[in-house]
Design a protein around this motif. Structure first.
Motif, PDB file in Angstrom:
ATOM      1  N   SER A 107      23.142  31.342 -28.645  1.00  0.00           N
ATOM      2  CA  SER A 107      24.491  31.381 -28.090  1.00  0.00           C
ATOM      3  C   SER A 107      25.151  30.012 -28.148  1.00  0.00           C
ATOM      4  O   SER A 107      26.107  29.736 -27.424  1.00  0.00           O
ATOM      5  CB  SER A 107      24.461  31.885 -26.643  1.00  0.00           C
ATOM      6  OG  SER A 107      23.641  31.071 -25.834  1.00  0.00           O
ATOM      7  N   GLY A 108      24.638  29.143 -28.998  1.00  0.00           N
ATOM      8  CA  GLY A 108      25.204  27.814 -29.214  1.00  0.00           C
ATOM      9  C   GLY A 108      24.891  27.362 -30.623  1.00  0.00           C
ATOM     10  O   GLY A 108      24.143  28.008 -31.358  1.00  0.00           O
ATOM     11  N   TRP A 109      25.487  26.256 -31.019  1.00  0.00           N
ATOM     12  CA  TRP A 109      25.266  25.736 -32.364  1.00  0.00           C
ATOM     13  C   TRP A 109      23.782  25.534 -32.647  1.00  0.00           C
ATOM     14  O   TRP A 109      23.018  25.142 -31.771  1.00  0.00           O
ATOM     15  CB  TRP A 109      25.953  24.379 -32.536  1.00  0.00           C
ATOM     16  CG  TRP A 109      27.433  24.396 -32.318  1.00  0.00           C
ATOM     17  CD1 TRP A 109      28.247  25.494 -32.297  1.00  0.00           C
ATOM     18  CD2 TRP A 109      28.263  23.267 -32.074  1.00  0.00           C
ATOM     19  NE1 TRP A 109      29.540  25.112 -32.059  1.00  0.00           N
ATOM     20  CE2 TRP A 109      29.585  23.743 -31.919  1.00  0.00           C
ATOM     21  CE3 TRP A 109      28.029  21.900 -31.972  1.00  0.00           C
ATOM     22  CZ2 TRP A 109      30.659  22.905 -31.671  1.00  0.00           C
ATOM     23  CZ3 TRP A 109      29.096  21.047 -31.723  1.00  0.00           C
ATOM     24  CH2 TRP A 109      30.398  21.549 -31.579  1.00  0.00           C
ATOM     25  N   VAL A 110      23.388  25.794 -33.885  1.00  0.00           N
ATOM     26  CA  VAL A 110      22.002  25.561 -34.303  1.00  0.00           C
ATOM     27  C   VAL A 110      21.913  24.169 -34.919  1.00  0.00           C
ATOM     28  O   VAL A 110      22.571  23.878 -35.917  1.00  0.00           O
ATOM     29  CB  VAL A 110      21.530  26.635 -35.302  1.00  0.00           C
ATOM     30  CG1 VAL A 110      20.110  26.342 -35.761  1.00  0.00           C
ATOM     31  CG2 VAL A 110      21.621  28.013 -34.677  1.00  0.00           C
ATOM     32  N   ASN A 111      21.111  23.314 -34.298  1.00  0.00           N
ATOM     33  CA  ASN A 111      21.035  21.908 -34.689  1.00  0.00           C
ATOM     34  C   ASN A 111      19.804  21.549 -35.508  1.00  0.00           C
ATOM     35  O   ASN A 111      19.786  20.492 -36.148  1.00  0.00           O
ATOM     36  CB  ASN A 111      21.023  21.030 -33.431  1.00  0.00           C
ATOM     37  CG  ASN A 111      22.249  21.226 -32.569  1.00  0.00           C
ATOM     38  OD1 ASN A 111      23.354  21.298 -33.087  1.00  0.00           O
ATOM     39  ND2 ASN A 111      22.050  21.328 -31.261  1.00  0.00           N
ATOM     40  N   ALA A 112      18.767  22.383 -35.477  1.00  0.00           N
ATOM     41  CA  ALA A 112      17.504  22.015 -36.129  1.00  0.00           C
ATOM     42  C   ALA A 112      16.754  23.267 -36.554  1.00  0.00           C
ATOM     43  O   ALA A 112      16.798  24.292 -35.853  1.00  0.00           O
ATOM     44  CB  ALA A 112      16.635  21.194 -35.180  1.00  0.00           C
ATOM     45  N   VAL A 113      16.081  23.193 -37.692  1.00  0.00           N
ATOM     46  CA  VAL A 113      15.236  24.289 -38.179  1.00  0.00           C
ATOM     47  C   VAL A 113      13.971  23.696 -38.783  1.00  0.00           C
ATOM     48  O   VAL A 113      13.989  22.584 -39.336  1.00  0.00           O
ATOM     49  CB  VAL A 113      15.949  25.171 -39.234  1.00  0.00           C
ATOM     50  CG1 VAL A 113      17.048  26.002 -38.599  1.00  0.00           C
ATOM     51  CG2 VAL A 113      16.511  24.331 -40.376  1.00  0.00           C
ATOM     52  N   ALA A 114      12.859  24.425 -38.672  1.00  0.00           N
ATOM     53  CA  ALA A 114      11.584  23.966 -39.244  1.00  0.00           C
ATOM     54  C   ALA A 114      10.678  25.161 -39.468  1.00  0.00           C
ATOM     55  O   ALA A 114      10.586  26.046 -38.610  1.00  0.00           O
ATOM     56  CB  ALA A 114      10.901  22.963 -38.330  1.00  0.00           C
ATOM     57  N   PHE A 115      10.008  25.189 -40.621  1.00  0.00           N
ATOM     58  CA  PHE A 115       9.016  26.222 -40.921  1.00  0.00           C
ATOM     59  C   PHE A 115       7.647  25.794 -40.411  1.00  0.00           C
ATOM     60  O   PHE A 115       7.310  24.603 -40.422  1.00  0.00           O
ATOM     61  CB  PHE A 115       8.913  26.463 -42.422  1.00  0.00           C
ATOM     62  CG  PHE A 115      10.014  27.311 -43.004  1.00  0.00           C
ATOM     63  CD1 PHE A 115       9.917  28.704 -42.988  1.00  0.00           C
ATOM     64  CD2 PHE A 115      11.140  26.729 -43.563  1.00  0.00           C
ATOM     65  CE1 PHE A 115      10.918  29.488 -43.533  1.00  0.00           C
ATOM     66  CE2 PHE A 115      12.149  27.502 -44.116  1.00  0.00           C
ATOM     67  CZ  PHE A 115      12.043  28.883 -44.092  1.00  0.00           C
ATOM     68  N   SER A 116       6.849  26.784 -39.995  1.00  0.00           N
ATOM     69  CA  SER A 116       5.443  26.533 -39.699  1.00  0.00           C
ATOM     70  C   SER A 116       4.708  26.215 -41.001  1.00  0.00           C
ATOM     71  O   SER A 116       5.185  26.553 -42.092  1.00  0.00           O
ATOM     72  CB  SER A 116       4.814  27.750 -39.026  1.00  0.00           C
ATOM     73  OG  SER A 116       4.878  28.882 -39.891  1.00  0.00           O
ATOM     74  N   PRO A 117       3.552  25.557 -40.935  1.00  0.00           N
ATOM     75  CA  PRO A 117       2.830  25.182 -42.159  1.00  0.00           C
ATOM     76  C   PRO A 117       2.485  26.351 -43.072  1.00  0.00           C
ATOM     77  O   PRO A 117       2.384  26.174 -44.290  1.00  0.00           O
ATOM     78  CB  PRO A 117       1.567  24.498 -41.625  1.00  0.00           C
ATOM     79  CG  PRO A 117       1.963  23.968 -40.301  1.00  0.00           C
ATOM     80  CD  PRO A 117       2.903  24.985 -39.736  1.00  0.00           C
ATOM     81  N   ASP A 118       2.291  27.551 -42.505  1.00  0.00           N
ATOM     82  CA  ASP A 118       1.988  28.705 -43.356  1.00  0.00           C
ATOM     83  C   ASP A 118       3.244  29.440 -43.808  1.00  0.00           C
ATOM     84  O   ASP A 118       3.155  30.423 -44.549  1.00  0.00           O
ATOM     85  CB  ASP A 118       1.028  29.677 -42.652  1.00  0.00           C
ATOM     86  CG  ASP A 118       1.611  30.275 -41.375  1.00  0.00           C
ATOM     87  OD1 ASP A 118       2.805  30.066 -41.074  1.00  0.00           O
ATOM     88  OD2 ASP A 118       0.848  30.966 -40.660  1.00  0.00           O
ATOM     89  N   GLY A 119       4.414  28.981 -43.377  1.00  0.00           N
ATOM     90  CA  GLY A 119       5.673  29.573 -43.801  1.00  0.00           C
ATOM     91  C   GLY A 119       6.026  30.892 -43.148  1.00  0.00           C
ATOM     92  O   GLY A 119       7.055  31.482 -43.468  1.00  0.00           O
ATOM     93  N   LYS A 120       5.206  31.366 -42.216  1.00  0.00           N
ATOM     94  CA  LYS A 120       5.443  32.678 -41.615  1.00  0.00           C
ATOM     95  C   LYS A 120       6.408  32.654 -40.440  1.00  0.00           C
ATOM     96  O   LYS A 120       6.980  33.690 -40.072  1.00  0.00           O
ATOM     97  CB  LYS A 120       4.110  33.291 -41.176  1.00  0.00           C
ATOM     98  CG  LYS A 120       3.171  33.604 -42.328  1.00  0.00           C
ATOM     99  CD  LYS A 120       1.859  34.214 -41.831  1.00  0.00           C
ATOM    100  CE  LYS A 120       0.932  34.548 -42.989  1.00  0.00           C
ATOM    101  NZ  LYS A 120      -0.359  35.122 -42.497  1.00  0.00           N
TER     102      LYS A 120
END
Length: 258
Positions: A107-120
């Motif tokens: 419900s607010g701006w998305v400032n950061a994203v990151a994948f887990s090491p296995d990509g799942k």
């Protein structure tokens, strides 16, 4: 005094100046193999660049507000982007540029994203003071992590994928159990400073390249001073190559030989 490595008289660290965005560059990220660079901008697009030639490979359009964060999956096949637009995260096919998923729920701006090491699993941090964990294949929300009292601006998984760290405007870093969503630790500002101090005091065979304020650093030493007009808004590093994103919309790629 310390003698620096010898270089050719006409040597220049600058490999590429990538021009094409029409707004400030908010985020940059190298693909796992270092061959592709992604950049997210206030111009509402993500661009994929050939890191060797500087050519634009793809311009990904679909967001309707500034793009604040980009991250490649560990296999380099999927790119995630987080935006101000209706609080979405988009997953893109990094080869074709097609949208695979649009993840809605913040419900607010998305400032950061990151994948887990296995990509799942994909983690996203938002102005709504939460971190969400998503199934990167189906787009389903796995966990909503609540506990911060300020915007969440950074997220990162541990190398084994069991712990997620989040950094917030509330001046804390939280460590979460990535499976259960339980808070493992809350690091206050003084705790973070002590943790960094302890880490730097331990010997390490290679500390790598990073940027601190106006310096490109190798280990604990500032090696390349950045003039005021060259201090970036965002950075990413792949081995000896550094990508710098600027509010002018430019992206610079430097190769460093320390």
């Amino acid at each position: 005094m310390k003698r620096l490595p010898q270089v050719e008289n006409d040597w220049n660290a600058l490999l590429q100046t990538l021009e094409g965005h029409s707004g400030p560059v908010k985020a940059v990220a190298f693909s796992p193999d270092g061959k592709v660079l992604a950049s997210g901008s206030d111009d509402e697009t993500v661009k994929l660049w050939d890191a060797g030639t500087g050519a634009v490979l793809q311009t990904l359009e679909g967001h309707s507000d500034p793009v604040n964060a980009v991250a490649f999956s560990p296999d380099g096949k999927v790119l995630a982007s987080g935006s101000d637009d209706e609080t979405t995260v988009k997953l893109w096919d990094a080869g074709t540029g097609a949208v695979l998923q649009t993840l809605e729920g913040h419900s607010g701006w998305v400032n950061a994203v990151a994948f887990s090491p296995d990509g799942k699993v994909l983690a996203s941090g938002s102005n709504d003071e939460t971190v969400k964990l998503w199934d990167a294949c189906t787009g389903a929300v796995l966990q909503t992590l609540e506990g911060h009292s300020g915007w969440v601006n950074a997220v990162a998984f541990s190398p084994d994928g069991k712990v997620l760290a989040s950094g917030s405007y509330d001046e804390t870093v939280k460590l979460w159990d990535a499976c259960t969503g339980a808070v493992l630790q809350t690091l206050e500002v003084h705790d973070v400073v002590q943790a960094v101090s302890d880490a730097l005091s331990r010997p390490s065979p290679s500390r790598g390249i990073f940027i601190k304020e106006q310096w490109v650093c190798w280990g604990l030493e500032g090696r390349l001073w950045l003039p005021p007009g060259y201090r970036p808004h965002c950075i990413d590093v792949y081995e000896s190559v550094v990508a710098l994103g600027y509010s002018s919309g430019r992206v610079l790629i430097l190769e460093l030989a320390f």
